[in-house]
Design a protein around this motif. Structure first.
Motif, PDB file in Angstrom:
ATOM      1  N   LYS A 294       1.171   6.732  -6.782  1.00 29.06           N
ATOM      2  CA  LYS A 294      -0.015   7.519  -7.105  1.00 29.06           C
ATOM      3  C   LYS A 294       0.231   9.003  -6.864  1.00 29.06           C
ATOM      4  CE  LYS A 294      -4.406   7.978  -8.211  1.00 29.06           C
ATOM      5  NZ  LYS A 294      -4.906   7.667  -9.571  1.00 29.06           N
TER       6      LYS A 294
ATOM      7  N   LEU B 180      -4.694  -2.299  -5.314  1.00 28.30           N
ATOM      8  CA  LEU B 180      -4.573  -3.333  -4.287  1.00 28.30           C
ATOM      9  C   LEU B 180      -5.540  -4.486  -4.555  1.00 28.30           C
ATOM     10  CD1 LEU B 180      -4.162  -1.180  -1.052  1.00 28.30           C
ATOM     11  CD2 LEU B 180      -2.505  -2.844  -1.934  1.00 28.30           C
ATOM     12  N   LYS B 181      -6.720  -4.142  -5.029  1.00 29.14           N
ATOM     13  CA  LYS B 181      -7.706  -5.169  -5.359  1.00 29.14           C
ATOM     14  C   LYS B 181      -7.200  -6.037  -6.505  1.00 29.14           C
ATOM     15  CE  LYS B 181     -12.622  -5.712  -6.431  1.00 29.14           C
ATOM     16  NZ  LYS B 181     -13.897  -4.993  -6.708  1.00 29.14           N
TER      17      LYS B 181
ATOM     18  N   ASN C 215      -4.547  -8.411  -5.144  1.00 27.69           N
ATOM     19  CA  ASN C 215      -5.054  -9.492  -4.292  1.00 27.69           C
ATOM     20  C   ASN C 215      -6.176 -10.309  -4.927  1.00 27.69           C
ATOM     21  OD1 ASN C 215      -3.356  -8.837  -2.036  1.00 27.69           O
ATOM     22  ND2 ASN C 215      -4.637  -7.034  -1.697  1.00 27.69           N
TER      23      ASN C 215
ATOM     24  N   GLU D 185       0.822  -1.210   0.000  1.00 30.17           N
ATOM     25  CA  GLU D 185       0.000   0.000   0.000  1.00 30.17           C
ATOM     26  C   GLU D 185       0.857   1.261   0.000  1.00 30.17           C
ATOM     27  OE1 GLU D 185      -3.793   1.992   2.373  1.00 30.17           O
ATOM     28  OE2 GLU D 185      -2.813   0.195   3.178  1.00 30.17           O
TER      29      GLU D 185
ATOM     30  N   CYS E 291      -6.022   4.398 -12.041  1.00 33.04           N
ATOM     31  CA  CYS E 291      -6.935   3.861 -11.046  1.00 33.04           C
ATOM     32  C   CYS E 291      -6.525   4.311  -9.644  1.00 33.04           C
ATOM     33  CB  CYS E 291      -6.971   2.329 -11.121  1.00 33.04           C
ATOM     34  SG  CYS E 291      -5.480   1.523 -10.484  1.00 33.04           S
ATOM     35  N   SER E 292      -7.335   4.037  -8.680  1.00 28.92           N
ATOM     36  CA  SER E 292      -7.036   4.390  -7.295  1.00 28.92           C
ATOM     37  C   SER E 292      -6.076   3.367  -6.683  1.00 28.92           C
ATOM     38  CB  SER E 292      -8.322   4.423  -6.466  1.00 28.92           C
ATOM     39  OG  SER E 292      -8.889   3.121  -6.391  1.00 28.92           O
ATOM     40  N   VAL E 293      -5.486   3.717  -5.560  1.00 29.69           N
ATOM     41  CA  VAL E 293      -4.636   2.781  -4.830  1.00 29.69           C
ATOM     42  C   VAL E 293      -5.461   1.564  -4.411  1.00 29.69           C
ATOM     43  CG1 VAL E 293      -3.295   2.453  -2.701  1.00 29.69           C
ATOM     44  CG2 VAL E 293      -3.021   4.549  -4.044  1.00 29.69           C
ATOM     45  N   GLU E 294      -6.696   1.817  -3.999  1.00 31.10           N
ATOM     46  CA  GLU E 294      -7.579   0.733  -3.589  1.00 31.10           C
ATOM     47  C   GLU E 294      -7.828  -0.241  -4.737  1.00 31.10           C
ATOM     48  OE1 GLU E 294      -7.624   3.938  -0.909  1.00 31.10           O
ATOM     49  OE2 GLU E 294      -8.157   3.977  -3.047  1.00 31.10           O
ATOM     50  N   ALA E 295      -8.043   0.288  -5.931  1.00 33.83           N
ATOM     51  CA  ALA E 295      -8.285  -0.574  -7.093  1.00 33.83           C
ATOM     52  C   ALA E 295      -7.030  -1.369  -7.452  1.00 33.83           C
ATOM     53  CB  ALA E 295      -8.729   0.272  -8.287  1.00 33.83           C
TER      54      ALA E 295
ATOM     55  N   THR F 283       0.882   3.970  -2.935  1.00 25.98           N
ATOM     56  CA  THR F 283       0.492   5.339  -2.575  1.00 25.98           C
ATOM     57  C   THR F 283       1.539   6.340  -3.046  1.00 25.98           C
ATOM     58  OG1 THR F 283      -0.755   4.569  -0.644  1.00 25.98           O
ATOM     59  CG2 THR F 283      -0.074   6.881  -0.656  1.00 25.98           C
TER      60      THR F 283
END
Length: 266
Positions: free
Chosen positions: A216, A259-260, A263, A209, A253-257, A213
């Motif tokens: 990004k 990471l998704k 994983n 992460e 894309c976002s950091v969350e995307a 981050t």
């Protein structure tokens, strides 16, 4: 003979961004056991979305097919190892004509303003830039204030910005450097340096992460991408991590995307 623009287009996509995978560490550092089979890693991350590679002479020569047509940036520096005494500077050990014979798209050379070896290292960098200009080869300058020497002001945003601007003024086509630590300071750096700037990953292992981050933030501040290696090829699944980083760089894309994506179960 291909010109600089043609070669740069083999490193940067149409969005003017790039994901460079650094695999040149074996030139002086111990990369075992993580990079025991470099050809496998190169092939897997190339297919996962990497745009170009920082490579050594050995990798460029022996694993040409594994790059799958992606860009190659050849490391020119060497002459020392992690087993050495640390009392001598890096030197240029590979010539531009040798790089051309290997069919690479760019070369990379160190620039350490403020280090005790700055006179030799910066002269080598300047010589390499002028030699590259003769042949139409883009040069990537790795600009790090004071080099690897510990000092209180080694990595201040101001000194990193100065080092990067100096690399541009010397004639480098791409700058590789350390992230300044904030969007505001890195935005100032990118606005002050008139060539593409990519951020390195460094030797310190960080969480997925945190790395995503930083990438990004650097991109949002005007950065042109990344040139990272150890945090990726040391990962338990380098190809999956590379795919997540490529999505972050080229799909915004976002950091969350990202990471998704990392994983995601297949």
């Amino acid at each position: 003979m291909a010109n600089k623009i043609h070669r740069l287009n083999h490193i940067f996509r149409e969005d003017k961004k790039t994901f460079i995978m650094a695999m040149d560490h074996g030139n002086g550092f111990n990369v075992l056991p993580a990079m025991k089979y470099p050809g496998n890693i190169i092939s897997e991350v190339a297919r996962a979305g990497v745009d170009a590679f920082l490579a050594t002479v050995g990798l460029a020569d022996k694993f040409a097919d594994n790059f799958h047509g992606k860009g190659i940036i050849l490391r020119l520096d060497g002459g020392s190892s992690f087993l050495g005494s640390k009392d001598k500077p890096l030197q240029t050990v590979v010539g531009i004509e040798d790089a051309i014979r290997l069919g690479v798209d760019s070369v990379i050379s160190m620039g350490f303003p403020g280090s005790r070896w700055e006179d030799q290292i910066l002269k080598d960098l300047s010589r390499n830039i002028h030699e590259c200009n003769k042949w139409g080869i883009p040069l990537t300058a790795e600009m790090l204030p004071r080099g690897f020497e510990p000092a209180e002001d080694s990595r201040t945003p101001q000194n990193i910005t100065f080092a990067c601007r100096m690399g541009a003024e010397m004639g480098a086509d791409i700058i590789k450097t350390e992230y300044t630590g904030s969007i505001e300071t890195f935005k100032e750096l990118c606005e002050s340096v008139y060539v593409p700037v990519v951020i390195l990953g460094g030797s310190k292992k960080v969480t997925e992460e945190k790395l995503l981050t930083e990438i990004k933030e650097a991109l949002s501040a005007g950065g042109a991408g990344v040139a990272m290696g150890r945090n990726i090829w040391n990962h338990e699944n380098p190809a999956r991590f590379a795919g997540a980083i490529a999505k972050l760089i080229h799909e915004d894309c976002s950091v969350e995307a990202a990471l998704k994506e990392l994983n995601k179960k297949y």
